[in-house]
Design a protein around this motif. Structure first.
Motif, PDB file in Angstrom:
ATOM      1  N   GLU A 301       0.837  -1.213   0.000  1.00 28.47           N
ATOM      2  CA  GLU A 301       0.000   0.000   0.000  1.00 28.47           C
ATOM      3  C   GLU A 301       0.867   1.256   0.000  1.00 28.47           C
ATOM      4  N   ILE A 302       1.892   1.228   0.842  1.00 27.66           N
ATOM      5  CA  ILE A 302       2.784   2.395   0.927  1.00 27.66           C
ATOM      6  C   ILE A 302       3.417   2.654  -0.440  1.00 27.66           C
ATOM      7  N   ILE A 303       3.861   1.579  -1.080  1.00 35.62           N
ATOM      8  CA  ILE A 303       4.528   1.718  -2.379  1.00 35.62           C
ATOM      9  C   ILE A 303       3.535   2.186  -3.449  1.00 35.62           C
ATOM     10  N   ALA A 304       2.307   1.669  -3.362  1.00 33.83           N
ATOM     11  CA  ALA A 304       1.291   2.075  -4.346  1.00 33.83           C
ATOM     12  C   ALA A 304       0.997   3.569  -4.246  1.00 33.83           C
ATOM     13  N   ASN A 305       1.127   4.139  -3.046  1.00 32.89           N
ATOM     14  CA  ASN A 305       0.822   5.561  -2.863  1.00 32.89           C
ATOM     15  C   ASN A 305       2.035   6.466  -3.029  1.00 32.89           C
ATOM     16  N   ALA A 306       3.203   5.879  -3.252  1.00 29.56           N
ATOM     17  CA  ALA A 306       4.445   6.670  -3.297  1.00 29.56           C
ATOM     18  C   ALA A 306       4.512   7.541  -4.541  1.00 29.56           C
ATOM     19  N   GLY A 307       5.259   8.648  -4.428  1.00 25.79           N
ATOM     20  CA  GLY A 307       5.550   9.480  -5.597  1.00 25.79           C
ATOM     21  C   GLY A 307       6.918   9.106  -6.155  1.00 25.79           C
ATOM     22  N   THR A 308       7.819   8.728  -5.226  1.00 28.69           N
ATOM     23  CA  THR A 308       9.184   8.350  -5.603  1.00 28.69           C
ATOM     24  C   THR A 308       9.619   7.196  -4.708  1.00 28.69           C
ATOM     25  N   ILE A 309      10.318   6.222  -5.299  1.00 28.91           N
ATOM     26  CA  ILE A 309      10.785   5.065  -4.528  1.00 28.91           C
ATOM     27  C   ILE A 309      12.280   4.875  -4.755  1.00 28.91           C
ATOM     28  N   VAL A 310      13.005   4.736  -3.669  1.00 27.13           N
ATOM     29  CA  VAL A 310      14.445   4.438  -3.761  1.00 27.13           C
ATOM     30  C   VAL A 310      14.643   3.071  -3.128  1.00 27.13           C
ATOM     31  N   TRP A 311      15.203   2.136  -3.884  1.00 27.26           N
ATOM     32  CA  TRP A 311      15.281   0.748  -3.380  1.00 27.26           C
ATOM     33  C   TRP A 311      16.712   0.246  -3.341  1.00 27.26           C
ATOM     34  N   ASN A 312      17.135  -0.131  -2.150  1.00 21.94           N
ATOM     35  CA  ASN A 312      18.428  -0.789  -1.991  1.00 21.94           C
ATOM     36  C   ASN A 312      18.326  -1.883  -0.937  1.00 21.94           C
ATOM     37  N   GLY A 313      18.312  -3.088  -1.381  1.00 24.53           N
ATOM     38  CA  GLY A 313      18.385  -4.225  -0.466  1.00 24.53           C
ATOM     39  C   GLY A 313      17.087  -4.984  -0.320  1.00 24.53           C
ATOM     40  N   PRO A 314      17.175  -6.322  -0.227  1.00 21.46           N
ATOM     41  CA  PRO A 314      15.989  -7.173  -0.083  1.00 21.46           C
ATOM     42  C   PRO A 314      15.453  -7.146   1.361  1.00 21.46           C
ATOM     43  N   VAL A 315      14.206  -7.632   1.542  1.00 18.86           N
ATOM     44  CA  VAL A 315      13.627  -7.665   2.895  1.00 18.86           C
ATOM     45  C   VAL A 315      13.626  -9.073   3.484  1.00 18.86           C
ATOM     46  N   GLY A 316      14.157 -10.034   2.747  1.00 23.13           N
ATOM     47  CA  GLY A 316      14.227 -11.406   3.265  1.00 23.13           C
ATOM     48  C   GLY A 316      15.316 -12.161   2.519  1.00 23.13           C
TER      49      GLY A 316
END
Ligand code: 3PG
Length: 392
Positions: A301-316
Motif C-alpha cells: 500500500e505504501i509503495i502504491a501511494n508513493a511518488g518516488t521510490i528508492v530501493w536498496n536491499g531485499p527484505v528477506g
C-alpha cells in the motif's frame, strides 16, 4: 556539469573513462555485461561525431605496476567490439608509449589501475593522461566514489572535461529521486547489517516520508522497539542508533513501518521449514528470514501511494523460495507503482533479475558502492571534479 552531448567532437581525441569492471568466470568469460552495454551510447556518440576514441576502465583491484593474466581488459575489448560492430584494439603501455588512434576508430586502453599512481590520484600520471586527449569524458558512475587519476585528477588537467551519457543519466535519476522528489518519497533499505548502511539510514531519515527497513536491519529496529527476535541476525550494539533514527523520523511526522508478522525458521537452509507468525510470537530459537504477508500487504500500500521510490536491499532471504515472498511482493509493488523508482546495489539487481521486473523500474543504477555513497548524501569525488571544471 558539462555534458558530452553538448560538444562537437569532430576530429577531437576523446578519452572516455568508463566502468567496465564486469564479473568473469575462472576461464575469463564475462558473466554479466550490463556495464559494457551501458558504456556504448557515449562511445557511439563520440565515434559518430567523428572523434578518435580512447576508452579505459579498471578491472578488479590489481597490484599497481603489474599486469597479471587476470587483470587484462582483453575479454572486454572483444565484447565491446561485438556490441559496436567494429574491431576494438587493446593498447598496452599507453601512458608512456602514447596512443595511435584515428578519427572514427576506438581503442581500449589496458586496465588503468595497473598504472602506478592511479589509485593514489598521482598528479604527474593524471597530467600525462590528460595530454593524450582534447576531451576527457567521465562515464564511470560505478567508480565515481573513487578519487583516482582517471576519475579525478585527469579532470583538472584535460583541455575539456565532461560527463558521458551514462554519467549524466545517473546524476539526473539520482538527483530526481533524492534532491527534488515527488512525494511521498519512500526508501527501502534492506540487507543484513545496520552497520554497513547506518550512514544511508541517517541520511535518508532527514529526507524520506517512509523508511522501509528489511532483513537484519529490520531485526535491529525490531529489537529497538522492544520486540523479541530469538536467534535472528541483528546488531544489538546498534539498537541506540536504530532508536535515534526512529525518533528523527517520528519528529518529522515520517514513518518507519516495521513488520507486524514475519516468516521464521530455525535455520537458514533450503530445507528449512518456514512458519508465518505474528512478530509478537517469535520464540527464542526462531530466526526471522522474511516479512509476513500482512506486513508485505502494508508495504504494498505504501509503495502504491508513493511518488518516488528508492530501493536498496531485499527484505528477506529471497534466494530461498520459502523466504522470498516479501521481496517478491515488494518487487511486484514497485513494478506496478506509478511512482518514479530507482534501484541499485548487487543484491537488489539480483532480486530485480530474479523477479523479472527490470523493464518496470524507473532507473537501475550501474553503481554499487557509488550508488550507496550517493544515498549517504556524500559528494562523489568524480562528479565534484567535473563540477569544478564547469564552474571555472
Ligand atoms: C564497483 O564494482 O563497484 C566499481 O567498479 C568500483 O570498484 P572498486 O570498489 O574496486 O573501486
Amino acid at each position: 556539469v558539462k555534458k558530452l552531448t553538448d560538444l562537437d567532437v569532430a576530429g577531437k581525441r576523446v578519452f572516455i573513462r568508463a566502468d567496465l569492471n564486469v564479473p568473469q568466470d575462472d576461464a575469463g568469460n564475462i558473466t554479466e555485461d550490463t556495464r559494457i552495454r551501458a558504456s556504448i551510447p557515449s562511445i557511439k556518440y563520440a565515434l559518430d561525431g567523428g572523434a578518435a576514441v580512447m576508452v579505459t576502465s579498471h578491472l578488479g583491484r590489481p597490484t599497481e605496476g603489474e599486469l597479471k593474466a587476470d587483470d587484462t581488459l582483453a575479454p572486454v575489448a572483444v565484447r565491446l567490439g561485438q556490441l559496436l560492430h567494429k574491431p576494438v584494439r587493446l593498447v598496452q603501455n599507453w601512458v608512456d608509449g602514447g596512443v595511435e588512434v584515428a578519427p572514427g576508430e576506438v581503442v581500449l586502453l589496458e586496465n588503468c589501475r595497473c598504472n602506478k599512481g592511479e589509485k593514489k590520484d598521482n598528479e604527474e600520471l593524471a597530467k600525462k593522461m590528460a595530454a593524450l586527449c582534447d576531451v576527457y569524458v567521465n562515464d564511470a558512475f560505478g567508480t565515481a566514489h573513487r578519487a583516482e587519476a582517471t576519475t579525478h585528477g585527469i579532470a583538472r588537467f584535460a583541455p575539456v572535461a565532461c560527463a558521458g551519457i551514462l554519467m549524466g543519466a545517473e546524476i539526473d535519476a539520482l538527483g530526481k529521486a533524492l534532491h527534488a522528489p515527488k512525494r511521498p518519497l519512500v526508501a527501502i533499505v534492506g540487507g543484513s547489517k545496520v552497520s554497513s548502511k547506518l550512514t544511508i539510514l541517517k541520511s535518508l531519515a532527514d529526507k524520506v516520508d517512509q523508511l522501509i527497513v528489511g532483513g537484519g536491519i529490520a531485526n535491529t529496529f525490531l529489537l529497538a522497539s522492544g520486540k523479541r527476535i530469538g536467534e535472528s541476525l541483528a546488531e544489538p550494539d546498534l539498537v541506540k542508533e536504530a532508536h535515534a533514527i526512529m525518533d528523527i523520523m517520528k519528529a518529522r511526522g515520517a514513518e518507519v513501518p516495521l513488520p507486524t508478522d514475519v516468516v521464521v525458521a530455525d535455520e537458514v537452509s533450503a530445507l528449512a521449514r518456514a512458519n508465518k507468525i505474528s512478530v509478537d510470537d517469535v520464540s527464542a530459537s526462531d530466526r526471522i528470514l522474511d516479512i509476513g504477508p500482512k506486513s508485505a500487504a502494508r508495504l504494498g500500500e505504501i509503495i502504491a501511494n508513493a511518488g518516488t521510490i528508492v530501493w536498496n536491499g531485499p527484505v528477506g532471504v529471497f534466494e530461498l523460495p520459502q523466504f522470498a515472498g516479501g521481496t517478491k511482493m515488494l518487487a511486484s509493488a514497485i513494478a506496478h507503482s506509478e511512482a518514479f523508482s530507482i534501484a541499485g546495489g548487487g543484491d537488489t539487481l539480483a532480486a530485480i533479475a530474479k523477479f523479472d521486473i527490470a523493464g518496470d523500474v524507473g532507473y537501475i543504477s550501474t553503481g554499487g558502492g557509488a550508488f550507496l555513497e550517493f544515498l549517504e548524501g556524500k559528494t562523489l569525488p568524480a562528479i565534484a571534479a567535473l563540477e569544478a571544471r564547469f564552474e571555472n
